[in-house]
Design a protein around this motif. Structure first.
Motif, PDB file in Angstrom:
ATOM      1  N   GLY A 161       0.472   5.551  -3.233  1.00 20.98           N
ATOM      2  CA  GLY A 161       0.250   4.115  -3.093  1.00 20.98           C
ATOM      3  C   GLY A 161      -0.559   3.475  -4.205  1.00 20.98           C
ATOM      4  O   GLY A 161      -0.945   2.316  -4.081  1.00 20.98           O
ATOM      5  N   LYS A 187      -1.286   1.543  -7.639  1.00 24.95           N
ATOM      6  CA  LYS A 187      -0.572   0.430  -8.256  1.00 24.95           C
ATOM      7  C   LYS A 187      -0.266   0.727  -9.723  1.00 24.95           C
ATOM      8  O   LYS A 187      -0.963   1.490 -10.384  1.00 24.95           O
ATOM      9  CB  LYS A 187      -1.382  -0.857  -8.129  1.00 24.95           C
ATOM     10  CG  LYS A 187      -1.630  -1.250  -6.690  1.00 24.95           C
ATOM     11  CD  LYS A 187      -0.317  -1.485  -5.973  1.00 24.95           C
ATOM     12  CE  LYS A 187      -0.480  -1.716  -4.491  1.00 24.95           C
ATOM     13  NZ  LYS A 187       0.671  -1.294  -3.717  1.00 24.95           N
ATOM     14  N   PRO A 222       9.838   6.122   2.734  1.00 23.48           N
ATOM     15  CA  PRO A 222       8.695   5.342   2.244  1.00 23.48           C
ATOM     16  C   PRO A 222       7.619   6.260   1.675  1.00 23.48           C
ATOM     17  O   PRO A 222       7.599   7.457   1.954  1.00 23.48           O
ATOM     18  CB  PRO A 222       8.190   4.638   3.509  1.00 23.48           C
ATOM     19  CG  PRO A 222       8.579   5.552   4.627  1.00 23.48           C
ATOM     20  CD  PRO A 222       9.859   6.227   4.180  1.00 23.48           C
ATOM     21  N   GLU A 255       5.450   1.871   1.652  1.00 23.31           N
ATOM     22  CA  GLU A 255       6.208   1.037   0.716  1.00 23.31           C
ATOM     23  C   GLU A 255       7.539   1.734   0.419  1.00 23.31           C
ATOM     24  O   GLU A 255       7.671   2.942   0.601  1.00 23.31           O
ATOM     25  CB  GLU A 255       5.437   0.880  -0.600  1.00 23.31           C
ATOM     26  CG  GLU A 255       4.113   0.161  -0.460  1.00 23.31           C
ATOM     27  CD  GLU A 255       3.268   0.280  -1.716  1.00 23.31           C
ATOM     28  OE1 GLU A 255       2.526  -0.668  -1.993  1.00 23.31           O
ATOM     29  OE2 GLU A 255       3.311   1.322  -2.400  1.00 23.31           O
ATOM     30  N   ASP A 256       8.493   0.988  -0.058  1.00 26.17           N
ATOM     31  CA  ASP A 256       9.783   1.539  -0.472  1.00 26.17           C
ATOM     32  C   ASP A 256       9.547   2.344  -1.753  1.00 26.17           C
ATOM     33  O   ASP A 256       9.413   1.783  -2.833  1.00 26.17           O
ATOM     34  CB  ASP A 256      10.766   0.386  -0.714  1.00 26.17           C
ATOM     35  CG  ASP A 256      12.147   0.857  -1.158  1.00 26.17           C
ATOM     36  OD1 ASP A 256      12.293   1.988  -1.668  1.00 26.17           O
ATOM     37  OD2 ASP A 256      13.087   0.056  -1.012  1.00 26.17           O
ATOM     38  N   TYR A 257       9.488   3.667  -1.603  1.00 31.85           N
ATOM     39  CA  TYR A 257       9.121   4.534  -2.725  1.00 31.85           C
ATOM     40  C   TYR A 257      10.100   4.420  -3.886  1.00 31.85           C
ATOM     41  O   TYR A 257       9.685   4.318  -5.044  1.00 31.85           O
ATOM     42  CB  TYR A 257       9.008   5.980  -2.249  1.00 31.85           C
ATOM     43  CG  TYR A 257       8.558   6.962  -3.295  1.00 31.85           C
ATOM     44  CD1 TYR A 257       7.386   6.753  -4.016  1.00 31.85           C
ATOM     45  CD2 TYR A 257       9.300   8.096  -3.575  1.00 31.85           C
ATOM     46  CE1 TYR A 257       6.964   7.651  -4.979  1.00 31.85           C
ATOM     47  CE2 TYR A 257       8.882   9.012  -4.539  1.00 31.85           C
ATOM     48  CZ  TYR A 257       7.713   8.777  -5.232  1.00 31.85           C
ATOM     49  OH  TYR A 257       7.300   9.676  -6.192  1.00 31.85           O
ATOM     50  N   CYS A 303       9.343   1.336  -5.714  1.00 38.57           N
ATOM     51  CA  CYS A 303       8.089   1.483  -6.467  1.00 38.57           C
ATOM     52  C   CYS A 303       8.348   2.197  -7.788  1.00 38.57           C
ATOM     53  O   CYS A 303       7.817   1.802  -8.827  1.00 38.57           O
ATOM     54  CB  CYS A 303       7.067   2.269  -5.651  1.00 38.57           C
ATOM     55  SG  CYS A 303       6.366   1.381  -4.252  1.00 38.57           S
TER      56      CYS A 303
END
Length: 183
Positions: free
Chosen positions: A77, A79, A115, A120-122, A125
């Motif tokens: 996760g 950023k 995810p 999150e939508d891996y 990402c």
């Protein structure tokens, strides 16, 4: 072998997860370019981990360094900004030591329904990070290798993340196209 030495820093994609040594893209690259290639890939590593052990890479006195990472960071996760900052720190450290640096653009993640750890939508990402990293390389005028080019479903293991032996061939061909001009 030439006097040039390439250190490849990264995660399981660099390491060659579950691939026999003679079929790893780094080993194939060594044979194709007739240079020494050091594999500093560690399964599960993040760019924080890569940065923390970067001095060990420098102790091997490479003439060139290829930095490829970020997919594990995305899984946890983190950023894009933090990942790019870690890569930039390694690039700056290498340049300070007068070592030519390249950045590897990670391969895609093909399991579109999974995810990451923060839900999150891996796959998305990874796609977003690839674009961000290319933009960073262009801005900094850094040579980069886009390992995602030509990678199709048949080039991956069943996990949709790690390249199989066919994927190793695609990766070495991508690397050779860029690196042959430097070696």
């Amino acid at each position: 072998m030439s006097l040039k030495k390439l250190a490849c820093v990264g995660d399981s994609i660099t390491f060659g997860y579950e691939i026999p040594e003679e079929n790893k893209w780094t080993k194939l690259l060594e044979e194709k370019l007739k240079i020494e290639v050091l594999n500093f890939g560690i399964n599960g590593d993040t760019t924080n981990g890569m940065l923390s052990r970067f001095n060990k890479v420098l102790e091997e006195h490479p003439t060139h360094i290829l930095i490829t990472g970020g997919t594990n960071d995305l899984w946890y996760g983190l950023k894009d900004e933090e990942i790019v900052a870690n890569i930039n720190a390694m690039v700056r450290h290498a340049k300070h030591e007068n070592i030519e640096c390249f950045v590897g653009i990670p391969i895609p993640f093909l399991n579109l329904n999974e995810p990451n750890l923060v839900d999150e939508d891996y796959a998305e990402c990874v796609r977003s990070f690839q674009a961000r990293l290319i933009k960073f390389c262009r801005l900094k005028e850094l040579p980069y290798i886009d390992f995602s080019k030509g990678m199709k479903k048949q080039h991956f293991m069943n996990d949709g993340l790690h390249p199989n032996i066919l994927g190793q061939e695609i990766m070495v061909n991508s690397a050779e196209k860029v690196l042959k001009n430097w070696f």
